[in-house]
Design a protein around this motif. Structure first.
Motif, PDB file in Angstrom:
ATOM      1  N   THR A  98     -11.866  -3.045   7.807  1.00 51.60           N
ATOM      2  CA  THR A  98     -10.485  -3.483   7.580  1.00 51.60           C
ATOM      3  C   THR A  98      -9.810  -2.652   6.503  1.00 51.60           C
ATOM      4  O   THR A  98     -10.419  -2.289   5.491  1.00 51.60           O
ATOM      5  N   TYR A  99      -8.532  -2.382   6.722  1.00 50.45           N
ATOM      6  CA  TYR A  99      -7.709  -1.647   5.757  1.00 50.45           C
ATOM      7  C   TYR A  99      -6.286  -2.176   5.886  1.00 50.45           C
ATOM      8  O   TYR A  99      -5.978  -2.983   6.749  1.00 50.45           O
ATOM      9  N   ASN A 100      -5.380  -1.714   5.028  1.00 50.38           N
ATOM     10  CA  ASN A 100      -3.984  -2.122   5.150  1.00 50.38           C
ATOM     11  C   ASN A 100      -3.070  -1.131   4.438  1.00 50.38           C
ATOM     12  O   ASN A 100      -3.521  -0.260   3.696  1.00 50.38           O
ATOM     13  N   GLY A 101      -1.786  -1.292   4.704  1.00 53.32           N
ATOM     14  CA  GLY A 101      -0.768  -0.568   3.959  1.00 53.32           C
ATOM     15  C   GLY A 101       0.248  -1.577   3.505  1.00 53.32           C
ATOM     16  O   GLY A 101       0.464  -2.596   4.172  1.00 53.32           O
ATOM     17  N   ARG A 102       0.864  -1.341   2.379  1.00 55.93           N
ATOM     18  CA  ARG A 102       1.836  -2.312   1.879  1.00 55.93           C
ATOM     19  C   ARG A 102       3.109  -2.240   2.708  1.00 55.93           C
ATOM     20  O   ARG A 102       3.673  -1.172   2.912  1.00 55.93           O
TER      21      ARG A 102
ATOM     22  N   THR B 165     -10.066  -4.324  -3.132  1.00 56.23           N
ATOM     23  CA  THR B 165      -8.634  -4.068  -3.158  1.00 56.23           C
ATOM     24  C   THR B 165      -8.326  -3.264  -4.404  1.00 56.23           C
ATOM     25  O   THR B 165      -9.070  -3.321  -5.393  1.00 56.23           O
ATOM     26  N   ASP B 166      -7.247  -2.513  -4.354  1.00 53.73           N
ATOM     27  CA  ASP B 166      -6.859  -1.678  -5.481  1.00 53.73           C
ATOM     28  C   ASP B 166      -5.352  -1.736  -5.642  1.00 53.73           C
ATOM     29  O   ASP B 166      -4.627  -1.705  -4.646  1.00 53.73           O
ATOM     30  N   THR B 167      -4.880  -1.839  -6.857  1.00 48.71           N
ATOM     31  CA  THR B 167      -3.440  -1.916  -7.083  1.00 48.71           C
ATOM     32  C   THR B 167      -2.751  -0.578  -6.883  1.00 48.71           C
ATOM     33  O   THR B 167      -1.519  -0.526  -6.840  1.00 48.71           O
ATOM     34  N   SER B 168      -3.504   0.504  -6.768  1.00 47.50           N
ATOM     35  CA  SER B 168      -2.946   1.809  -6.427  1.00 47.50           C
ATOM     36  C   SER B 168      -3.480   2.216  -5.061  1.00 47.50           C
ATOM     37  O   SER B 168      -4.676   2.072  -4.793  1.00 47.50           O
ATOM     38  N   PRO B 169      -2.636   2.727  -4.171  1.00 49.35           N
ATOM     39  CA  PRO B 169      -3.096   3.088  -2.829  1.00 49.35           C
ATOM     40  C   PRO B 169      -3.938   4.352  -2.838  1.00 49.35           C
ATOM     41  O   PRO B 169      -3.819   5.193  -3.728  1.00 49.35           O
ATOM     42  N   PHE B 170      -4.797   4.487  -1.840  1.00 51.10           N
ATOM     43  CA  PHE B 170      -5.624   5.685  -1.702  1.00 51.10           C
ATOM     44  C   PHE B 170      -5.605   6.113  -0.240  1.00 51.10           C
ATOM     45  O   PHE B 170      -5.440   5.298   0.660  1.00 51.10           O
TER      46      PHE B 170
ATOM     47  N   THR C 195      -9.927   8.758   6.618  1.00 50.08           N
ATOM     48  CA  THR C 195      -8.677   9.329   6.137  1.00 50.08           C
ATOM     49  C   THR C 195      -7.519   8.529   6.718  1.00 50.08           C
ATOM     50  O   THR C 195      -7.456   8.305   7.934  1.00 50.08           O
ATOM     51  N   PHE C 196      -6.602   8.084   5.842  1.00 50.76           N
ATOM     52  CA  PHE C 196      -5.494   7.224   6.238  1.00 50.76           C
ATOM     53  C   PHE C 196      -4.180   7.983   6.119  1.00 50.76           C
ATOM     54  O   PHE C 196      -3.834   8.462   5.032  1.00 50.76           O
ATOM     55  N   ALA C 197      -3.442   8.089   7.218  1.00 52.86           N
ATOM     56  CA  ALA C 197      -2.144   8.758   7.186  1.00 52.86           C
ATOM     57  C   ALA C 197      -1.188   8.005   6.261  1.00 52.86           C
ATOM     58  O   ALA C 197      -0.385   8.611   5.552  1.00 52.86           O
ATOM     59  N   THR C 198      -1.266   6.685   6.291  1.00 56.59           N
ATOM     60  CA  THR C 198      -0.516   5.848   5.359  1.00 56.59           C
ATOM     61  C   THR C 198      -1.505   5.275   4.356  1.00 56.59           C
ATOM     62  O   THR C 198      -2.431   4.557   4.749  1.00 56.59           O
ATOM     63  N   PRO C 199      -1.374   5.584   3.076  1.00 58.10           N
ATOM     64  CA  PRO C 199      -2.353   5.107   2.085  1.00 58.10           C
ATOM     65  C   PRO C 199      -2.552   3.599   2.151  1.00 58.10           C
ATOM     66  O   PRO C 199      -1.628   2.844   2.447  1.00 58.10           O
ATOM     67  N   THR C 200      -3.775   3.173   1.897  1.00 57.91           N
ATOM     68  CA  THR C 200      -4.134   1.764   1.953  1.00 57.91           C
ATOM     69  C   THR C 200      -4.463   1.241   0.557  1.00 57.91           C
ATOM     70  O   THR C 200      -4.855   2.002  -0.333  1.00 57.91           O
ATOM     71  N   TYR C 201      -4.299  -0.052   0.400  1.00 55.61           N
ATOM     72  CA  TYR C 201      -4.629  -0.719  -0.862  1.00 55.61           C
ATOM     73  C   TYR C 201      -5.963  -1.461  -0.771  1.00 55.61           C
ATOM     74  O   TYR C 201      -6.361  -2.109  -1.736  1.00 55.61           O
TER      75      TYR C 201
ATOM     76  N   ASP D  27      -7.853   7.535  -6.076  1.00 56.73           N
ATOM     77  CA  ASP D  27      -6.502   7.035  -6.287  1.00 56.73           C
ATOM     78  C   ASP D  27      -5.854   7.801  -7.428  1.00 56.73           C
ATOM     79  O   ASP D  27      -5.049   7.293  -8.179  1.00 56.73           O
ATOM     80  N   GLY D  28      -6.233   9.059  -7.543  1.00 58.09           N
ATOM     81  CA  GLY D  28      -5.825   9.873  -8.678  1.00 58.09           C
ATOM     82  C   GLY D  28      -7.037  10.153  -9.553  1.00 58.09           C
ATOM     83  O   GLY D  28      -7.135  11.188 -10.202  1.00 58.09           O
ATOM     84  N   THR D  29      -7.970   9.208  -9.562  1.00 54.79           N
ATOM     85  CA  THR D  29      -9.264   9.403 -10.225  1.00 54.79           C
ATOM     86  C   THR D  29     -10.338   8.865  -9.293  1.00 54.79           C
ATOM     87  O   THR D  29     -10.181   7.808  -8.690  1.00 54.79           O
TER      88      THR D  29
END
Length: 246
Positions: free
Chosen positions: A211-215, A187-192, A134-140, A165-167
């Motif tokens: 590994t994960y990231n946030g924009r 990678t996903d163009t919508s964050p989750f 679970t990510f407090a800041t959504p990751t891409y 990511d909504g689905t």
């Protein structure tokens, strides 16, 4: 003339919806995978490393990446795990003890979970059940080493990666025949904001170097820039027509 102006306005809005400039965006995922079937716990892992390198390059487009090595975490099987600032892991399933479940610093060989961090020793295992990140800041993005998986116990579709990511979307990474290491990421163009890894069998395995990231900044995709340009032209035409027929 107001009726004509309204019709033009409706046509412009319809064009924007059709072009995708207005409305919800649809996610686009890109996966990265590499396998080193039967590789020893000390490596090398050329195919897995290559997949990780490609994944990291793609993930960095969305902002800085962060890797959980599990090295600084207390060993043992417990949940939730405060894996990193803003990241928690919830485990389900049986506790088979050190070398199988939870944060471990021991291994029983390449048919079981093991460490992949350079100069490290710790890794995360869950021989059955699941691990939900679970990510407090959504990751891409999300990528991790998979160790000790083997088809003797698990088959080809026994490991599932599910995110939202909504689905909901489901991935089934390939599994080595004789253990060793593998890498899987996407990678996903919508964050989750959450992701679950599920082992549908009791195969003893592990993950490491996750590994994960946030924009860091909001940068439109190249396609979106083009759509915004079209939208601006259409809106400009609408304003000009409204002034003309007002």
């Amino acid at each position: 003339m107001k009726l004509l102006t309204r019709r033009w306005g409706m046509a412009i809005l319809a064009g924007l919806f059709a072009a995708g400039a207005i409305g919800a965006a649809h996610a686009t995922t890109t996966t990265f995978a590499g396998q080193d079937d039967g590789a020893p716990t000390t490596g090398p892992f050329p195919n897995s490393d290559a997949a990780q390198t490609s994944f990291l390059a793609a993930a960095s487009v969305f902002g800085p990446t962060h890797t959980i090595t599990y090295e600084s975490l207390a060993t043992g099987n417990y949940s939730p795990i405060a894996a990193a600032p803003g990241v928690s892991i919830t485990l389900t399933g049986s506790n088979f003890g050190p070398g199988f479940s939870g944060i471990s610093n021991t291994t029983f060989g390449n048919l079981y979970g093991f460490n992949t961090t350079s100069a490290g020793s710790q890794w995360l295992g869950f021989a059955d059940g699941s691990a939900t990140f679970t990510f407090a800041t959504p990751t891409y993005s999300f990528g991790t080493f998979l160790t000790g998986l083997q088809t003797t116990f698990s088959g080809t579709n026994a490991l599932q990666v599910t995110f939202n990511d909504g689905t909901s979307q489901l991935f089934t990474p390939a599994i080595n025949v004789d253990g060793g290491a593998a890498y899987f990421g996407f990678t996903d163009t919508s964050p989750f904001s959450s992701l679950t890894l599920t082992n549908l069998t009791n195969d003893a395995w592990g993950i490491d170097d996750t590994t994960y990231n946030g924009r860091s900044t909001s940068v439109p995709e190249p396609g979106s820039l083009g759509l915004l340009g079209i939208g601006a032209l259409l809106i400009g035409a609408f304003v000009a027509l409204r002034r003309r027929f007002a």
